[in-house]
Design a protein around this motif. Structure first.
Motif, PDB file in Angstrom:
ATOM      1  N   GLY A  31       0.830  -1.193   0.000  1.00 29.21           N
ATOM      2  CA  GLY A  31       0.000   0.000   0.000  1.00 29.21           C
ATOM      3  C   GLY A  31       0.863   1.241   0.000  1.00 29.21           C
ATOM      4  O   GLY A  31       1.824   1.326   0.765  1.00 29.21           O
ATOM      5  N   MET A 184     -11.337  -4.315  -2.030  1.00 32.50           N
ATOM      6  CA  MET A 184     -10.073  -4.648  -1.369  1.00 32.50           C
ATOM      7  C   MET A 184      -9.973  -6.148  -1.089  1.00 32.50           C
ATOM      8  O   MET A 184      -8.889  -6.733  -1.184  1.00 32.50           O
ATOM      9  CB  MET A 184      -9.917  -3.847  -0.085  1.00 32.50           C
ATOM     10  CG  MET A 184      -9.685  -2.344  -0.291  1.00 32.50           C
ATOM     11  SD  MET A 184      -8.276  -1.949  -1.361  1.00 32.50           S
ATOM     12  CE  MET A 184      -6.912  -2.724  -0.482  1.00 32.50           C
ATOM     13  N   THR A 200      -0.972  -0.761  -4.506  1.00 28.37           N
ATOM     14  CA  THR A 200      -2.175   0.058  -4.540  1.00 28.37           C
ATOM     15  C   THR A 200      -1.995   1.358  -3.774  1.00 28.37           C
ATOM     16  O   THR A 200      -1.485   1.365  -2.648  1.00 28.37           O
ATOM     17  CB  THR A 200      -3.394  -0.730  -3.993  1.00 28.37           C
ATOM     18  OG1 THR A 200      -4.542   0.118  -3.989  1.00 28.37           O
ATOM     19  CG2 THR A 200      -3.148  -1.266  -2.593  1.00 28.37           C
ATOM     20  N   LEU A 202      -3.548   4.261  -1.635  1.00 25.67           N
ATOM     21  CA  LEU A 202      -4.685   4.349  -0.723  1.00 25.67           C
ATOM     22  C   LEU A 202      -4.634   5.663   0.038  1.00 25.67           C
ATOM     23  O   LEU A 202      -3.560   6.211   0.275  1.00 25.67           O
ATOM     24  CB  LEU A 202      -4.666   3.184   0.276  1.00 25.67           C
ATOM     25  CG  LEU A 202      -4.792   1.786  -0.332  1.00 25.67           C
ATOM     26  CD1 LEU A 202      -4.412   0.718   0.688  1.00 25.67           C
ATOM     27  CD2 LEU A 202      -6.205   1.547  -0.848  1.00 25.67           C
ATOM     28  N   THR A 207      -7.352   0.985   5.928  1.00 27.53           N
ATOM     29  CA  THR A 207      -7.332   0.061   4.800  1.00 27.53           C
ATOM     30  C   THR A 207      -5.928  -0.457   4.553  1.00 27.53           C
ATOM     31  O   THR A 207      -5.705  -1.655   4.348  1.00 27.53           O
ATOM     32  CB  THR A 207      -7.861   0.742   3.528  1.00 27.53           C
ATOM     33  OG1 THR A 207      -9.113   1.353   3.813  1.00 27.53           O
ATOM     34  CG2 THR A 207      -8.033  -0.271   2.408  1.00 27.53           C
ATOM     35  N   ALA A 208      -4.956   0.446   4.553  1.00 25.10           N
ATOM     36  CA  ALA A 208      -3.563   0.043   4.344  1.00 25.10           C
ATOM     37  C   ALA A 208      -3.125  -0.950   5.414  1.00 25.10           C
ATOM     38  O   ALA A 208      -2.477  -1.960   5.122  1.00 25.10           O
ATOM     39  CB  ALA A 208      -2.668   1.276   4.347  1.00 25.10           C
ATOM     40  N   CYS A 212      -2.594  -4.610   3.597  1.00 22.13           N
ATOM     41  CA  CYS A 212      -1.267  -4.622   2.983  1.00 22.13           C
ATOM     42  C   CYS A 212      -0.214  -5.146   3.946  1.00 22.13           C
ATOM     43  O   CYS A 212      -0.201  -4.773   5.117  1.00 22.13           O
ATOM     44  CB  CYS A 212      -0.889  -3.221   2.513  1.00 22.13           C
ATOM     45  SG  CYS A 212      -2.063  -2.545   1.307  1.00 22.13           S
ATOM     46  N   ILE A 215       3.747  -1.161   3.795  1.00 25.13           N
ATOM     47  CA  ILE A 215       3.212   0.176   3.544  1.00 25.13           C
ATOM     48  C   ILE A 215       4.364   1.117   3.212  1.00 25.13           C
ATOM     49  O   ILE A 215       5.385   1.147   3.907  1.00 25.13           O
ATOM     50  CB  ILE A 215       2.425   0.697   4.759  1.00 25.13           C
ATOM     51  CG1 ILE A 215       1.213  -0.209   5.031  1.00 25.13           C
ATOM     52  CG2 ILE A 215       1.987   2.139   4.529  1.00 25.13           C
ATOM     53  CD1 ILE A 215       0.467   0.137   6.302  1.00 25.13           C
TER      54      ILE A 215
END
Length: 285
Positions: A31, A184, A200, A202, A207-208, A212, A215
């Motif tokens: 992410g 996701m 991705t 973000l 969400t990350a 993920c 990061i």
């Protein structure tokens, strides 16, 4: 191994991406986070070669991606599928045809012009739609679908490219929390089952963290954080986003979508197994 070495992109006197060095092993889900204008989208577009780097080198294994031209570049853009925030579907074409467009770089120019897709390709397209839980929309015009459905069609189209890497540029930015979760979940499922590298962009920290394994935080075109979700503490968040006008810490709930990865079986609206292709009649097969 995918590698960016001193990758820079300047627009006039402004460095949108500034001397970025990143190594990403095959199969990671990464992410990329940061404020608007941090350079996230430019970075992904350089990887896909939609934007040319001003300086530096982009390599995938033994391939110098930043030097590709012509057919070799088209092959890279086939192997490195791109998913956009605004879906980039053809609204007046049906869903099945939109998904089949992911096969264009696998076909001859003549077949592409004639729009002649094989039975096997149609089966692949239906299977991709079924896997994403939207096979019932195969004959609908893409423009009639909801945002979440359209993004799943875009993911199905990316799968049709049989890519080695998927780049997703703010794939949930225009979606409500439920549809964001579905999208996701789909990207994570592809990463885990196929071993495809997913990178991705973000704008939501939760969400990350939830999806993920790695990061990357960007600020003013530079990478200022690169680590595991557990390492994204208050100091790291401050280095990425800065502080409020009064010097206070960034309130993460402002970017929260309340997305949580499920611990049990996927719900009905999520990804479905594609062990069998049932609705072939929809595609005239």
């Amino acid at each position: 191994m995918f590698r960016l070495m001193n990758v820079t992109r300047r627009f006039g006197g402004h460095a949108a991406v500034n001397a970025v060095n990143i190594d990403i092993p095959q199969g990671q889900m990464v992410g990329v986070i940061g404020r608007s204008g941090a350079g996230k989208s430019t970075l992904l577009r350089m990887i896909n070669r939609l934007v040319e780097p001003t300086e530096g080198s982009i390599r995938f294994g033994d391939v110098e991606v930043s030097a590709l031209r012509g057919a070799a570049l088209r092959n890279w853009q086939r192997d490195c599928a791109m998913i956009f925030q605004q879906f980039n579907l053809v609204p007046r074409l049906d869903v099945l045809t939109n998904v089949l467009l992911g096969r264009l770089n696998h076909r001859s120019t003549a077949l592409s012009i004639l729009n002649m897709f094989t039975r096997e390709e149609r089966i692949m397209a239906i299977a991709a739609l079924e896997r994403l839980g939207i096979e019932q929309t195969a004959l609908q015009m893409a423009g009639t679908l909801s945002g979440g459905q359209q993004q799943r069609v875009a993911i199905a189209r990316a799968l049709m490219q049989q890519p080695k890497m998927i780049l997703a540029d703010e794939p949930i930015a225009s979606l409500d929390p439920l549809n964001a979760k579905v999208v996701m979940d789909a990207l994570r499922d592809i990463n885990e089952r196929e071993g495809i590298t997913v990178i991705t962009n973000l704008h939501t920290l939760d969400t990350a963290r939830n999806y993920c394994e790695r990061i990357i935080g960007m600020s003013a075109g530079k990478v200022v954080f690169d680590g595991a979700p557990r390492e994204l503490d208050a100091d790291a968040v401050r280095s990425i986003y800065g502080a409020g006008a009064d010097g206070s810490e960034i309130d993460e709930t402002m970017t929260s979508t309340s997305i949580r990865r499920p611990s049990g079986p996927l719900v009905q609206d999520n990804i479905k197994e594609s062990a069998s292709v049932k609705p072939l009649a929809l595609a005239g097969i």
